[in-house]
Design a protein around this motif. Structure first.
Motif, PDB file in Angstrom:
ATOM      1  N   PRO A 102       0.726  -1.304  -0.035  1.00 20.13           N
ATOM      2  CA  PRO A 102      -0.062   0.094  -0.146  1.00 20.13           C
ATOM      3  C   PRO A 102       0.843   1.307   0.099  1.00 20.13           C
ATOM      4  O   PRO A 102       2.129   1.347   0.427  1.00 20.13           O
ATOM      5  N   CYS A 103       0.338   2.323  -0.344  1.00 24.95           N
ATOM      6  CA  CYS A 103       0.897   3.605  -0.444  1.00 24.95           C
ATOM      7  C   CYS A 103       1.381   3.633   1.228  1.00 24.95           C
ATOM      8  O   CYS A 103       2.760   4.141   1.535  1.00 24.95           O
ATOM      9  N   SER A 104       0.353   3.642   2.237  1.00 28.74           N
ATOM     10  CA  SER A 104       0.605   3.829   3.736  1.00 28.74           C
ATOM     11  C   SER A 104       0.097   2.767   4.445  1.00 28.74           C
ATOM     12  O   SER A 104      -0.713   1.807   4.160  1.00 28.74           O
ATOM     13  N   LEU A 126       8.214  -5.779   0.124  1.00 26.34           N
ATOM     14  CA  LEU A 126       6.979  -5.039   0.475  1.00 26.34           C
ATOM     15  C   LEU A 126       7.064  -3.548   0.811  1.00 26.34           C
ATOM     16  O   LEU A 126       8.166  -3.022   1.129  1.00 26.34           O
ATOM     17  N   ARG A 127       6.245  -2.724   0.100  1.00 28.03           N
ATOM     18  CA  ARG A 127       6.313  -1.366   0.518  1.00 28.03           C
ATOM     19  C   ARG A 127       5.201  -0.947   1.118  1.00 28.03           C
ATOM     20  O   ARG A 127       4.379  -1.686   1.351  1.00 28.03           O
ATOM     21  N   GLY A 128       5.338   0.015   1.787  1.00 25.04           N
ATOM     22  CA  GLY A 128       4.433   0.480   2.643  1.00 25.04           C
ATOM     23  C   GLY A 128       4.958   1.848   3.349  1.00 25.04           C
ATOM     24  O   GLY A 128       6.170   1.726   4.136  1.00 25.04           O
ATOM     25  N   PHE A 131       6.035   7.433   7.004  1.00 23.21           N
ATOM     26  CA  PHE A 131       6.130   8.789   6.774  1.00 23.21           C
ATOM     27  C   PHE A 131       5.921   9.224   5.332  1.00 23.21           C
ATOM     28  O   PHE A 131       6.253   9.007   4.523  1.00 23.21           O
ATOM     29  N   LYS A 132       4.591   9.983   5.404  1.00 24.02           N
ATOM     30  CA  LYS A 132       4.108  10.512   4.043  1.00 24.02           C
ATOM     31  C   LYS A 132       4.128  11.703   3.729  1.00 24.02           C
ATOM     32  O   LYS A 132       3.767  12.795   4.461  1.00 24.02           O
ATOM     33  N   PRO A 133       4.932  12.042   2.538  1.00 26.42           N
ATOM     34  CA  PRO A 133       4.997  13.472   2.072  1.00 26.42           C
ATOM     35  C   PRO A 133       3.747  13.927   1.449  1.00 26.42           C
ATOM     36  O   PRO A 133       3.373  13.451   0.488  1.00 26.42           O
ATOM     37  N   SER A 271       2.372   3.375 -10.908  1.00 22.98           N
ATOM     38  CA  SER A 271       1.326   3.832  -9.717  1.00 22.98           C
ATOM     39  C   SER A 271       1.367   5.326  -9.683  1.00 22.98           C
ATOM     40  O   SER A 271       0.330   6.083 -10.052  1.00 22.98           O
ATOM     41  N   HIS A 272       2.370   6.020  -9.339  1.00 23.61           N
ATOM     42  CA  HIS A 272       2.460   7.094  -9.157  1.00 23.61           C
ATOM     43  C   HIS A 272       2.529   8.149 -10.593  1.00 23.61           C
ATOM     44  O   HIS A 272       2.326   9.248 -10.598  1.00 23.61           O
ATOM     45  N   ALA A 273       3.235   7.204 -11.500  1.00 24.65           N
ATOM     46  CA  ALA A 273       3.487   7.959 -12.630  1.00 24.65           C
ATOM     47  C   ALA A 273       1.977   8.162 -13.579  1.00 24.65           C
ATOM     48  O   ALA A 273       1.739   9.162 -14.075  1.00 24.65           O
ATOM     49  N   ILE A 297       4.728  -1.143  -7.276  1.00 27.11           N
ATOM     50  CA  ILE A 297       3.451  -0.950  -7.278  1.00 27.11           C
ATOM     51  C   ILE A 297       2.672  -0.825  -6.205  1.00 27.11           C
ATOM     52  O   ILE A 297       2.958  -1.650  -5.299  1.00 27.11           O
ATOM     53  N   GLU A 298       1.700   0.082  -6.129  1.00 31.19           N
ATOM     54  CA  GLU A 298       0.754   0.400  -4.966  1.00 31.19           C
ATOM     55  C   GLU A 298      -0.450  -0.720  -5.158  1.00 31.19           C
ATOM     56  O   GLU A 298      -1.072  -0.855  -6.089  1.00 31.19           O
ATOM     57  N   VAL A 299      -0.442  -1.417  -4.140  1.00 35.12           N
ATOM     58  CA  VAL A 299      -1.708  -2.591  -3.890  1.00 35.12           C
ATOM     59  C   VAL A 299      -2.375  -2.348  -2.575  1.00 35.12           C
ATOM     60  O   VAL A 299      -1.848  -2.229  -1.491  1.00 35.12           O
ATOM     61  N   CYS A 308      -4.682   6.833   1.465  1.00 30.50           N
ATOM     62  CA  CYS A 308      -3.677   7.633   0.347  1.00 30.50           C
ATOM     63  C   CYS A 308      -3.660   6.997  -0.845  1.00 30.50           C
ATOM     64  O   CYS A 308      -3.307   5.586  -0.692  1.00 30.50           O
ATOM     65  N   ASP A 309      -3.716   7.766  -1.886  1.00 31.03           N
ATOM     66  CA  ASP A 309      -3.540   7.126  -3.249  1.00 31.03           C
ATOM     67  C   ASP A 309      -4.328   5.687  -3.637  1.00 31.03           C
ATOM     68  O   ASP A 309      -3.978   4.931  -4.436  1.00 31.03           O
ATOM     69  N   GLY A 310      -5.727   5.818  -3.120  1.00 25.31           N
ATOM     70  CA  GLY A 310      -6.455   4.631  -3.484  1.00 25.31           C
ATOM     71  C   GLY A 310      -6.972   4.770  -5.012  1.00 25.31           C
ATOM     72  O   GLY A 310      -6.775   3.431  -5.445  1.00 25.31           O
ATOM     73  N   SER A 311      -6.914   5.828  -5.569  1.00 30.50           N
ATOM     74  CA  SER A 311      -7.155   5.550  -7.132  1.00 30.50           C
ATOM     75  C   SER A 311      -6.184   5.090  -7.988  1.00 30.50           C
ATOM     76  O   SER A 311      -6.473   4.539  -9.072  1.00 30.50           O
ATOM     77  N   GLN A 312      -4.999   4.912  -7.553  1.00 34.54           N
ATOM     78  CA  GLN A 312      -3.842   4.387  -8.146  1.00 34.54           C
ATOM     79  C   GLN A 312      -3.476   3.013  -7.844  1.00 34.54           C
ATOM     80  O   GLN A 312      -2.795   2.344  -8.164  1.00 34.54           O
ATOM     81  N   SER A 313      -4.232   2.370  -6.563  1.00 38.19           N
ATOM     82  CA  SER A 313      -3.864   1.142  -5.835  1.00 38.19           C
ATOM     83  C   SER A 313      -4.603  -0.034  -6.687  1.00 38.19           C
ATOM     84  O   SER A 313      -5.766   0.191  -6.860  1.00 38.19           O
TER      85      SER A 313
HETATM   86 MN    MN Z   1       1.632   6.792  -2.702  1.00 37.69          MN
END
Ligand code: MN
Ligand code: PEP
Length: 346
Positions: A102-104, A126-128, A131-133, A271-273, A297-299, A308-313
């Motif tokens: 996930p993004c967060s 695994l990403r997650g 600390f979110k900018p 995802s962010h692109a 990739i955001e999942v 955060c960033d649900g539309s691209q997940s």
């Molecule tokens: Mn994100």
């Protein structure tokens, strides 16, 4: 400046050469490759007379490096850099990895569940974010230390190495168990942070800034490397252009350009692109075909309610389908994905 040594140069001569260069104020960076031994000279080489170097017995040839990045330069190291994580995972040099999550980090249950799902689908890291900018100070900023505990619980539960973003070097003590530290687009030119990360014994995933050139990305990698940490992974995540349909514009040519210019691994973040879950698959496949060393990739377990960033997940199911397609085209990318012949001699 790069000095290519004659094949029969022995260790003692090499040591003496390095000492002589040190006395001239240059750091000699020795790379023993399959074909040659190359010494990269880092520092102010403007006062060095090339002809004097060329006349030395052990020297075969000398080249000045025009580009301002040295340690990140492909001329310094012909072979791809391969980054090995603590669990033995190798990134770069033909080792392809998909980082997913996930993004967060939102809760322990969420991150452990997503970690299990992406692992089952074939993700190897695994990403997650903890600390979110965020553009707005009122938006969710991440769970900080608590989020890090949840992320570590997911690492423990799945064995997946973890990737998470740092925004402030003061938070480094919290990153002790993190496998790869991400520098986000907004901090690509936070030079003090980069210098701090140069002193950390962990790989750094460096994302391209929103409005930065590839040379600037490589110069930021150079900051980390010049400070002592050569384990840098470059990430293309889209840049700002006049196009508004997508969140950013994915600059896919960044992959072969960076591979031509640098030996560092290059991954792509579709995802962010794109900012749009429906566009992630085609761009992920295109990046794979272009020869990227991996994807991030955001999942999310429930994209519609993501903080955060649900539309691209992607959902875990969609991610699983994407992984099967990525695996199907990987053999072709290995065969045909390297930068082509001709073009600008780099
Ligand atoms: Mn994100
Ligand atoms: C992220 O990875 O969640 C992120 C904030 O990415 P970027 O820095 O590329 O915007």
């Amino acid at each position: 400046m790069v000095v290519i040594l004659k094949k029969d140069t022995n260790k003692e001569q090499l040591h003496q050469f390095s000492e002589e260069m040190g006395a001239l104020g240059l750091e000699a960076h020795v790379i023993v490759g399959q074909a040659h031994t190359i010494v990269g000279l880092v520092g102010d080489t403007s006062h060095i007379e090339i002809d004097r170097l060329r006349d030395m017995d052990i020297v075969e040839s000398v080249q000045r490096i025009q580009e301002p990045f040295k340690k990140a330069n492909r001329r310094f190291r012909e072979e791809d850099t391969v980054i090995t994580l603590d669990n033995g995972t190798k990134i770069g040099g033909g080792n392809f990895h998909v980082i997913a999550g996930p993004c967060s980090v939102e809760s322990e249950e969420q991150i452990v569940g997503v970690a299990q799902a992406v692992k089952a689908a074939g993700a190897t890291l695994l990403r997650g974010g903890v600390f979110k900018p965020r553009t707005s100070p009122y938006a969710f900023q991440g769970l900080h230390a608590k989020g890090m505990r949840y992320l570590l619980a997911a690492k423990e539960a799945t064995g997946l190495p973890i990737v998470t973003e740092i925004m402030d070097a003061a938070h480094l003590p919290l990153f002790e168990e993190v496998d790869v530290i991400q520098v986000g687009a907004r901090n690509m030119q936070n030079f003090e942070l980069l210098k701090h990360l140069g002193q950390v014994n962990k790989p750094i995933l460096l994302k391209r800034g929103l409005a930065n050139t590839l040379q600037e990305l490589l110069m930021s990698a150079e900051y980390i490397m010049a400070s002592g940490n050569e384990r840098v992974i470059l990430c293309e995540r889209g840049i700002r252009t006049f196009e508004t349909y997508t969140r950013n514009t994915l600059d896919l040519s960044a992959v072969p350009v960076l591979k031509r210019l640098s030996h560092l691994p290059v991954i792509v973040d579709p995802s962010h692109a794109t900012g749009d879950a429906g566009l992630v698959r085609p761009m992920a496949l295109a990046a794979t075909a272009a020869g990227a060393d991996g994807l991030i990739i955001e999942v999310h377990n429930d994209p519609a309610h993501a903080l955060c960033d649900g539309s691209q997940s992607l959902t875990p199911d969609a991610f699983g389908r994407l992984m099967a397609m990525v695996s199907a085209i990987r053999p072709y990318a290995e065969k045909y994905g390297a930068p082509g012949e001709g073009g600008t001699a780099q």
